[in-house]
Motif scaffolding. Structure first.
Motif, PDB file in Angstrom:
ATOM      1  N   VAL A  24       9.034 -19.696   2.784  1.00 48.63           N
ATOM      2  CA  VAL A  24      10.537 -19.406   2.656  1.00 48.63           C
ATOM      3  C   VAL A  24      10.911 -17.970   3.290  1.00 48.63           C
ATOM      4  O   VAL A  24      11.962 -17.680   4.040  1.00 48.63           O
ATOM      5  N   THR A  25      10.253 -17.093   2.444  1.00 52.86           N
ATOM      6  CA  THR A  25      10.764 -15.763   2.727  1.00 52.86           C
ATOM      7  C   THR A  25      10.063 -15.215   4.331  1.00 52.86           C
ATOM      8  O   THR A  25      10.547 -14.176   4.942  1.00 52.86           O
ATOM      9  N   ARG A  26       8.794 -15.589   4.626  1.00 53.33           N
ATOM     10  CA  ARG A  26       8.528 -15.054   5.835  1.00 53.33           C
ATOM     11  C   ARG A  26       9.183 -15.653   7.149  1.00 53.33           C
ATOM     12  O   ARG A  26       9.542 -15.102   8.101  1.00 53.33           O
ATOM     13  N   ARG A  27       9.981 -16.822   6.945  1.00 49.66           N
ATOM     14  CA  ARG A  27      10.653 -17.352   7.974  1.00 49.66           C
ATOM     15  C   ARG A  27      12.271 -16.771   7.829  1.00 49.66           C
ATOM     16  O   ARG A  27      13.169 -17.226   8.604  1.00 49.66           O
ATOM     17  N   GLY A  28      12.590 -15.735   6.714  1.00 53.84           N
ATOM     18  CA  GLY A  28      13.609 -15.213   6.822  1.00 53.84           C
ATOM     19  C   GLY A  28      14.779 -15.981   5.818  1.00 53.84           C
ATOM     20  O   GLY A  28      15.779 -15.816   5.708  1.00 53.84           O
ATOM     21  N   GLY A  29      14.211 -16.869   5.063  1.00 49.97           N
ATOM     22  CA  GLY A  29      14.873 -17.712   4.021  1.00 49.97           C
ATOM     23  C   GLY A  29      15.014 -17.081   2.686  1.00 49.97           C
ATOM     24  O   GLY A  29      14.791 -15.990   2.410  1.00 49.97           O
ATOM     25  N   GLU A  30      15.520 -17.991   1.806  1.00 45.78           N
ATOM     26  CA  GLU A  30      15.684 -17.462   0.338  1.00 45.78           C
ATOM     27  C   GLU A  30      15.411 -18.657  -0.610  1.00 45.78           C
ATOM     28  O   GLU A  30      15.608 -19.810  -0.307  1.00 45.78           O
ATOM     29  N   LEU A  31      14.688 -18.477  -1.609  1.00 47.14           N
ATOM     30  CA  LEU A  31      14.294 -19.343  -2.505  1.00 47.14           C
ATOM     31  C   LEU A  31      14.973 -18.838  -3.974  1.00 47.14           C
ATOM     32  O   LEU A  31      14.692 -17.673  -4.319  1.00 47.14           O
ATOM     33  N   THR A  32      15.446 -19.690  -4.508  1.00 56.18           N
ATOM     34  CA  THR A  32      16.071 -19.487  -6.011  1.00 56.18           C
ATOM     35  C   THR A  32      15.648 -20.604  -6.828  1.00 56.18           C
ATOM     36  O   THR A  32      15.421 -21.879  -6.521  1.00 56.18           O
ATOM     37  N   ILE A  33      15.310 -20.193  -8.166  1.00 52.51           N
ATOM     38  CA  ILE A  33      14.722 -21.190  -8.938  1.00 52.51           C
ATOM     39  C   ILE A  33      15.434 -20.820 -10.491  1.00 52.51           C
ATOM     40  O   ILE A  33      15.526 -19.557 -10.739  1.00 52.51           O
ATOM     41  N   ILE A  34      15.999 -21.768 -11.023  1.00 52.72           N
ATOM     42  CA  ILE A  34      16.729 -21.911 -12.132  1.00 52.72           C
ATOM     43  C   ILE A  34      15.913 -22.711 -13.250  1.00 52.72           C
ATOM     44  O   ILE A  34      16.058 -23.990 -12.884  1.00 52.72           O
ATOM     45  N   SER A  35      15.307 -22.307 -14.132  1.00 56.13           N
ATOM     46  CA  SER A  35      14.463 -23.073 -15.061  1.00 56.13           C
ATOM     47  C   SER A  35      14.688 -22.802 -16.232  1.00 56.13           C
ATOM     48  O   SER A  35      14.170 -21.604 -16.885  1.00 56.13           O
ATOM     49  N   GLN A  36      15.574 -23.609 -17.153  1.00 52.41           N
ATOM     50  CA  GLN A  36      15.616 -23.299 -18.288  1.00 52.41           C
ATOM     51  C   GLN A  36      16.616 -22.065 -18.348  1.00 52.41           C
ATOM     52  O   GLN A  36      17.619 -22.000 -17.484  1.00 52.41           O
ATOM     53  N   ALA A  37      16.410 -20.838 -19.146  1.00 54.70           N
ATOM     54  CA  ALA A  37      16.989 -19.804 -19.041  1.00 54.70           C
ATOM     55  C   ALA A  37      16.680 -18.840 -18.151  1.00 54.70           C
ATOM     56  O   ALA A  37      17.254 -17.510 -18.203  1.00 54.70           O
ATOM     57  N   ALA A  38      15.724 -19.044 -17.494  1.00 52.88           N
ATOM     58  CA  ALA A  38      15.042 -18.088 -16.445  1.00 52.88           C
ATOM     59  C   ALA A  38      15.559 -18.323 -15.083  1.00 52.88           C
ATOM     60  O   ALA A  38      15.630 -19.534 -14.729  1.00 52.88           O
ATOM     61  N   VAL A  39      15.844 -17.328 -14.426  1.00 49.14           N
ATOM     62  CA  VAL A  39      16.209 -17.461 -13.098  1.00 49.14           C
ATOM     63  C   VAL A  39      15.338 -16.365 -12.037  1.00 49.14           C
ATOM     64  O   VAL A  39      15.097 -15.166 -12.542  1.00 49.14           O
ATOM     65  N   CYS A  40      14.964 -16.876 -11.033  1.00 50.58           N
ATOM     66  CA  CYS A  40      14.281 -16.256 -10.119  1.00 50.58           C
ATOM     67  C   CYS A  40      14.867 -16.536  -8.561  1.00 50.58           C
ATOM     68  O   CYS A  40      15.024 -17.506  -8.265  1.00 50.58           O
ATOM     69  N   VAL A  41      15.001 -15.226  -8.061  1.00 48.78           N
ATOM     70  CA  VAL A  41      15.622 -15.225  -6.517  1.00 48.78           C
ATOM     71  C   VAL A  41      14.323 -14.334  -5.709  1.00 48.78           C
ATOM     72  O   VAL A  41      14.198 -13.456  -5.905  1.00 48.78           O
ATOM     73  N   CYS A  42      13.935 -15.116  -4.714  1.00 49.41           N
ATOM     74  CA  CYS A  42      12.966 -14.347  -3.540  1.00 49.41           C
ATOM     75  C   CYS A  42      13.745 -14.483  -2.325  1.00 49.41           C
ATOM     76  O   CYS A  42      14.195 -15.372  -2.002  1.00 49.41           O
ATOM     77  N   ARG A  43      13.873 -13.174  -1.706  1.00 47.26           N
ATOM     78  CA  ARG A  43      14.172 -12.945  -0.360  1.00 47.26           C
ATOM     79  C   ARG A  43      13.559 -11.919   0.166  1.00 47.26           C
ATOM     80  O   ARG A  43      13.344 -10.768  -0.238  1.00 47.26           O
ATOM     81  N   GLY A  44      13.149 -12.415   1.375  1.00 48.91           N
ATOM     82  CA  GLY A  44      12.359 -11.150   2.291  1.00 48.91           C
ATOM     83  C   GLY A  44      11.049 -10.941   1.613  1.00 48.91           C
ATOM     84  O   GLY A  44      10.346 -11.583   0.664  1.00 48.91           O
ATOM     85  N   ALA A  45      10.855  -9.522   2.035  1.00 47.28           N
ATOM     86  CA  ALA A  45       9.646  -9.017   1.483  1.00 47.28           C
ATOM     87  C   ALA A  45       9.673  -8.311   0.012  1.00 47.28           C
ATOM     88  O   ALA A  45       9.004  -7.627  -0.571  1.00 47.28           O
ATOM     89  N   ALA A  46      11.055  -8.354  -0.602  1.00 51.59           N
ATOM     90  CA  ALA A  46      11.209  -7.709  -1.528  1.00 51.59           C
ATOM     91  C   ALA A  46      10.871  -8.318  -2.933  1.00 51.59           C
ATOM     92  O   ALA A  46      10.310  -9.500  -2.586  1.00 51.59           O
ATOM     93  N   LYS A  47      10.531  -7.579  -3.839  1.00 54.02           N
ATOM     94  CA  LYS A  47       9.887  -8.246  -5.075  1.00 54.02           C
ATOM     95  C   LYS A  47      10.772  -9.110  -5.516  1.00 54.02           C
ATOM     96  O   LYS A  47      12.090  -9.150  -5.476  1.00 54.02           O
ATOM     97  N   PRO A  48      10.249 -10.438  -6.103  1.00 56.29           N
ATOM     98  CA  PRO A  48      11.194 -11.422  -6.547  1.00 56.29           C
ATOM     99  C   PRO A  48      12.029 -10.871  -7.841  1.00 56.29           C
ATOM    100  O   PRO A  48      11.342 -10.179  -8.580  1.00 56.29           O
ATOM    101  N   ARG A  49      13.278 -11.416  -7.814  1.00 52.12           N
ATOM    102  CA  ARG A  49      14.260 -10.645  -8.914  1.00 52.12           C
ATOM    103  C   ARG A  49      14.204 -11.908 -10.002  1.00 52.12           C
ATOM    104  O   ARG A  49      14.658 -12.947  -9.712  1.00 52.12           O
ATOM    105  N   THR A  50      13.488 -11.565 -11.028  1.00 57.19           N
ATOM    106  CA  THR A  50      13.633 -12.518 -12.180  1.00 57.19           C
ATOM    107  C   THR A  50      14.301 -11.840 -13.447  1.00 57.19           C
ATOM    108  O   THR A  50      14.405 -10.765 -13.760  1.00 57.19           O
ATOM    109  N   MET A  51      15.031 -12.948 -13.927  1.00 57.18           N
ATOM    110  CA  MET A  51      16.025 -12.608 -15.027  1.00 57.18           C
ATOM    111  C   MET A  51      16.201 -13.615 -16.132  1.00 57.18           C
ATOM    112  O   MET A  51      15.851 -14.740 -15.869  1.00 57.18           O
TER     113      MET A  51
END
Lengths: 279, 102
Positions: free
Chosen positions: A232-259
């Protein structure tokens, strides 16, 4: 019956879903609630799959979840029909995938991991792109979907599998896919095997990095979610995961943002946007 | 003098199970490959026609093949032909993972 009014855009991004989850609060599946979406101004695959999941959790737990869908603007009303939301919540006829204006894959319930899971989305993009569809891109899209359904099947312990929905956006040149389950969640699943992880978001971060598995099944090697992220990220897309109370957003070459959030989704939902590659 | 091993090509797409199960299809393919190799053939596995392959598909295939044939026979008697760069990438990731986590 408690009514939750959603009068804003329920876009395919984590912020909007989290806003709804905050309104949902400490919901129990045996509770009776109603979502009033009549003044909502946008719905997409993320909302459709999450609503279907909450509905199924309630249905199988003795609760009740009703949804009042928007009737305007006309495009949003059409989306409710084509996405299967109207048939699921209002008893409307099942949508036709073949309708020329249908740019969605209506809600699909998936119970086992199969090569067939991604075929409706493949058919959607082929119907709109025809011979211009880039074959490698279509293959990547199908792999992304099949990786997610395999993960649901292997790890989630969801009683009803998962729901998939997708939408093709001609104007912005992307395909968005969401898949939601009502299972245990990635963090709790990992922490059950590896108690050293202090929180669900820490466990989710580790899964996203790859080469890490709970080895629930013999076919597991801890590669699937990392591969999904990479495609997803090498194609320029975005991945979002919401799992119970954890959230992660992956965008481009940046480190995934998890909270970690106070709002909690009772399962896992993955949503990705993949820019369309056509020849 | 030993006669040369028969060369066989196995189309992976012909070994998809009727329900399309990713894991069961990998196992069915692994069984066919192992049977051919044990019968004396050298095998090329062609993945053309497989759409949306996953790491689980290749993990299961490789784990079953390593168990039934062993590493040396697998290296010497089985070749893999991929339909796309993605399939090749998936295979390489799986091979690395199952080697490190047998």
């Amino acid at each position: 019956m408690r009514t939750i009014k959603v009068g804003f855009r329920l876009n395919d991004r984590e912020a909007d879903l989290l806003q709804v989850l905050r309104l949902l609060g400490d919901w129990q599946p045996n509770e009776s609630i109603e979502f009033d979406l009549r003044t909502c101004t946008y719905l997409g695959p993320l909302a459709a799959t999450c609503l279907a999941t909450l509905h199924e959790l309630a249905r199988t737990s003795g609760g009740h979840l009703a949804v009042r869908l928007p009737e305007n603007p006309p495009e949003l009303r059409a989306y409710c029909a084509f996405s299967g939301l109207a048939s699921r919540f209002l008893g409307a006829p099942s949508p036709s995938m073949e309708h020329p204006e249908n740019e969605t894959v209506p809600l699909q319930r998936i119970e086992t991991a199969s090569f067939n899971d991604s075929i409706p989305v493949q058919q959607l993009v082929r119907r709109h792109l025809g011979a211009a569809a880039d074959e490698d891109w279509v293959d990547e899209l199908q792999t992304c979907i099949n990786e997610i359904t395999q993960n649901v099947s292997d790890h989630s312990s969801s009683m009803f599998g998962c729901f998939l929905s997708a939408r093709y956006f001609r104007s912005e040149g992307t395909c968005r896919v969401a898949i939601a389950d009502g299972g245990i969640g990635i963090g709790p699943r990992v922490r059950a095997s590896f108690p050293d992880f202090r929180s669900d978001d820490q466990a989710l971060s580790r899964v996203i990095e790859g080469d890490f598995t709970t080895r629930s099944r013999r076919n597991n090697a801890g590669q699937g979610i990392r591969l999904l992220r990479d495609i997803v990220t090498r194609r320029g897309g975005e991945l979002t995961i919401i799992s119970q109370a954890a959230v992660c957003v992956c965008r481009g070459a940046a480190k995934p943002r998890t909270m970690l959030q106070q709002a909690r989704f009772p399962g896992t939902v993955l949503c990705f946007h993949l820019p369309i590659i056509a020849s | 003098m030993n006669s040369p091993a028969a060369q066989r090509t196995i189309q992976a797409v012909n070994h998809l199970t009727p329900d399309g199960s990713v894991v069961d299809s990998a196992r069915a393919l692994a069984t066919e490959i192992a049977d051919q190799v044990k019968a004396g053939a050298s095998v090329t596995v062609d993945f053309r026609g497989i759409r949306g392959a996953t790491t689980s598909y290749f993990n299961m295939l490789l784990r079953d093949l390593l168990q039934s044939l062993g590493h040396t026979t697998l290296e010497q008697r089985v070749a893999f032909s991929f339909a796309s760069a993605l399939q090749s990438e998936l295979f390489d990731r799986s091979r690395k993972a199952v080697t490190e986590q047998p």
